[in-house]
Structures are given as structure tokens and as C-alpha cells.
Design an enzyme around this catalytic site. Structure first.
Site, mmCIF file in Angstrom:
data_model
loop_
_atom_site.group_PDB
_atom_site.id
_atom_site.type_symbol
_atom_site.label_atom_id
_atom_site.label_comp_id
_atom_site.label_asym_id
_atom_site.label_seq_id
_atom_site.Cartn_x
_atom_site.Cartn_y
_atom_site.Cartn_z
ATOM 1 N N HIS A 99 0.942 -0.957 -0.116
ATOM 2 C CA HIS A 99 0.208 -0.295 0.208
ATOM 3 C C HIS A 99 1.034 1.366 -0.272
ATOM 4 C CE1 HIS A 99 -2.040 -2.647 2.353
ATOM 5 N NE2 HIS A 99 -3.276 -3.394 1.606
ATOM 6 N N HIS A 149 -7.201 4.927 5.497
ATOM 7 C CA HIS A 149 -6.206 3.798 4.608
ATOM 8 C C HIS A 149 -4.431 3.968 4.913
ATOM 9 C CE1 HIS A 149 -5.659 0.890 0.908
ATOM 10 N NE2 HIS A 149 -6.680 0.244 1.367
ATOM 11 N N GLU A 151 -3.420 3.011 1.935
ATOM 12 C CA GLU A 151 -2.411 4.064 0.662
ATOM 13 C C GLU A 151 -2.556 5.300 0.509
ATOM 14 O OE1 GLU A 151 -3.712 3.977 -3.807
ATOM 15 O OE2 GLU A 151 -4.208 2.444 -2.759
#
Length: 336
Positions: A99, A149, A151
Site C-alpha cells: 500500500h 487507509h 495507501e
């Protein structure tokens, strides 16, 4: 760069829907493509090759990919998953997940004298490079993605003074920019294509000069899996998505299935999580899996359905994926 060839979907259509098929005539529609994408395959192999080369323990920041089975399997082989670099012994080997991570994480690892291998998906790295480029040009960067998240955190960390997170269409009204002529949107690679386009449309209503990214940020595999689900969902009484709950692209597949006409859709990690009650009155079951899911887990669901009379398995092929990413430089000689 194209990694997919459009193909004939080839579903044998029922008169109205899967529910109208003759009693006893049960079938499975199996989405293709599904499962591992090139970035996940590279990341998992990176950890496996690092284990072979360096021996256990090796450390991985966060989950190498968002799949419970993969993480548990690697843990059993001597991989230690940590949340932050300060949990890793000084001088140890640390792998960064698919990620991606921010520059601050790289700096933290260097400060602890950690040996590092970067398993970031090259398509995520592309978004990082875009963020840096447009920050240098003093753009406001509207990053479409899910708050928290990994990422998104990594991409935003490349240019924290220029990036604003836009978490879906409902977040658009809160966006402010310095110069409406210098605004660009980028996105997390694992989003719903449809919802992302809705968000972009809302942003463009507010900022007519909004620029698009130089190339698609939503990765080819995310798009391909959603297209395959859309193709089969109208025929399905039920769509089972194999994937973990913290996998963004897997969760999106459930949403896409429901939006495309499936009567029901559920996310499971393992076949044992399939509730037999879901199959009551069902004639057509669609199966797909997220981009971090090994095929053995899909086969488990197919075997379970076979035990319940779903013997006819029909592939629904919308693309062929051929893309392969090279391993990180430190491990390339180890690839077979």
C-alpha cells in the site's frame, strides 16, 4: 499500458433472472479476472523471497496485503507484522507493504538503521510521483480515498501541505482551494470506479477547471474485477465475494454487485463463513474475489457450493490479465 484484453462475456442468459431457472438447475458464475493482481503477487513473493534469503524473523509494516489468510500464513513462517517502525529491533529487516508509505516512514526506518525492502505496488508509486509532481507545481491536490487507509496516508504524506482528502461525494462541500485554476484530483487505487466518478463530477461542479490525473489512478485490476462483477450480477440471486473486510477493493465488489442487480451479496474470508441459509431458493450464485485473495480460498467456496448442488460452473470472462511486475531490486536475482 494495457494489461487486459476485452473478451466475450459468454453468459448463458436465463429468461428473466437466475431465479427463473428450472427447479434443481443450479449454477455458479465464476468471474474472470479475480484474485491476485500483479502488485499483490509481487508483494507476497517479495516477503517469501526475503524469508528465503535472510531467514526469519523479518518484519512487515502493517499487513503486506489486506487478506487474513495471507497474513496468517506468512506469520506462521516467521514474518512479524508491526504497526510502526519503532516496534522493529534496530538493524533488522523491514518490508514496506503493497500500500506504500510516506517519506516520514522511510526516514523513521533510516533513523533506526533498519534494512528495508519496499514492496509498494508500482501503480501506487505512480500516484505518489503524481502527488510530488503537482505539489512542486503548487497545485491543490484533491485525493479521493478512504480516511485511514494506508495507501491514502502514504500518498498524502508525499505532499501534506498540498493534499486534501475527499472521502466520497458527500465530502465535496467541505473542500476549499487556494486557486481554482490550479486544482487536480488523484485517487486511491482500489476505489469503486462509479463512486469515484460521482465524486469527480461533484468536484467539477464546484471547480470547473479541475484537472484529471495524467493517467487512471484506479488500477487496472480493480477496474477489471468490477467490470466482471457487473457483467454477471444481473443474472445472480447471490454474489459471494471472497475477501477480507479491511480490503477496500473487496468491499467495493460487494457494493458493485448489489448496484449491478444482484439480489444479495456477501463478503467472506473462507468457505466456512458461507451461511447455508443464503442459498435457500437460489439458482445462480456468482463468485469473485478481491485482488489480494489466493485462488485456494475461491476453490473452497466452489467446493462448498458443489456440496449444495451447484455443480455447473460457468466462467464469465471480461478480460485477460498478463501484467507482471519485477521484484524489488534487492531480490530480483532470487525470482524463479
Amino acid at each position: 499500458m494495457s494489461s487486459a484484453v476485452p473478451l466475450n462475456v459468454g453468459i448463458t442468459r436465463s429468461a428473466d433472472s437466475g431465479a427463473s431457472r428450472a427447479d434443481g438447475e443450479k449454477r455458479v458464475l465464476l468471474a474472470e479476472p479475480r484474485g491476485y493482481c500483479a502488485g499483490v503477487d509481487r508483494a507476497v513473493e517479495t516477503v517469501e523471497k526475503a524469508l528465503e534469503k535472510h531467514g526469519a524473523p523479518i518484519y512487515v509494516r502493517k499487513e503486506i496485503v489486506h487478506n487474513r489468510h495471507v497474513v496468517e500464513t506468512l506469520s506462521d513462517q516467521g514474518v512479524v507484522f508491526v504497526d510502526e517502525t519503532d516496534e522493529v529491533p534496530e538493524g533488522a529487516l523491514l518490508v514496506f507493504s503493497a500500500h506504500g508509505v510516506s517519506p516520514a516512514v522511510h526516514e523513521s526506518a533510516a533513523a533506526r538503521n533498519l534494512r528495508t525492502i519496499d514492496a509498494t505496488c508500482p501503480l501506487v508509486t505512480k500516484v505518489h510521483q503524481e502527488a510530488k509532481r503537482f505539489a512542486r507545481d503548487d497545485f491543490d491536490i484533491l485525493l479521493i480515498g478512504h480516511e485511514g487507509h494506508e495507501e491514502v496516508e502514504g500518498t498524502a504524506g508525499e505532499a501534506p501541505d498540498h493534499v486534501q482528502l475527499v472521502d466520497g461525494p458527500d465530502s465535496v462541500d467541505a473542500v476549499t482551494v487556494r486557486d481554482e485554476s490550479k486544482v487536480i484530483w488523484l485517487s486511491q487505487t482500489t476505489l469503486s470506479v462509479d463512486e469515484t466518478m460521482q465524486t469527480v463530477a461533484r468536484l467539477r461542479e464546484r471547480f470547473p477547471s479541475l484537472q484529471d490525473p495524467p493517467s487512471d489512478d484506479i488500477c487496472y485490476a480493480t477496474q477489471n474485477r468490477q467490470v466482471a462483477v457487473k457483467a454477471m450480477a444481473p443474472e445472480c440471486d447471490l454474489v459471494i465475494v471472497v475477501g477480507s473486510r479491511n480490503s477496500s477493493n473487496s468491499v467495493r465488489l460487494v457494493e458493485v454487485a448489489l448496484g449491478a442487480g444482484a439480489k444479495a451479496s456477501y463478503l467472506v474470508d473462507y468457505a466456512r463463513e458461507v451461511d447455508p441459509a443464503w442459498l435457500d431458493g437460489v439458482r445462480t450464485v456468482g463468485i469473485t474475489s478481491g485482488a489480494s485473495v489466493p485462488e485456494i480460498l475461491v476453490r473452497g467456496v466452489i467446493d462448498l457450493l458443489d456440496e449444495h448442488g451447484f455443480h455447473d460452473v460457468q466462467p464469465v470472462t471480461t478480460a485477460n490479465e498478463t501484467l507482471v511486475f519485477a521484484l524489488p531490486r534487492e531480490l530480483r536475482a532470487a525470482r524463479t
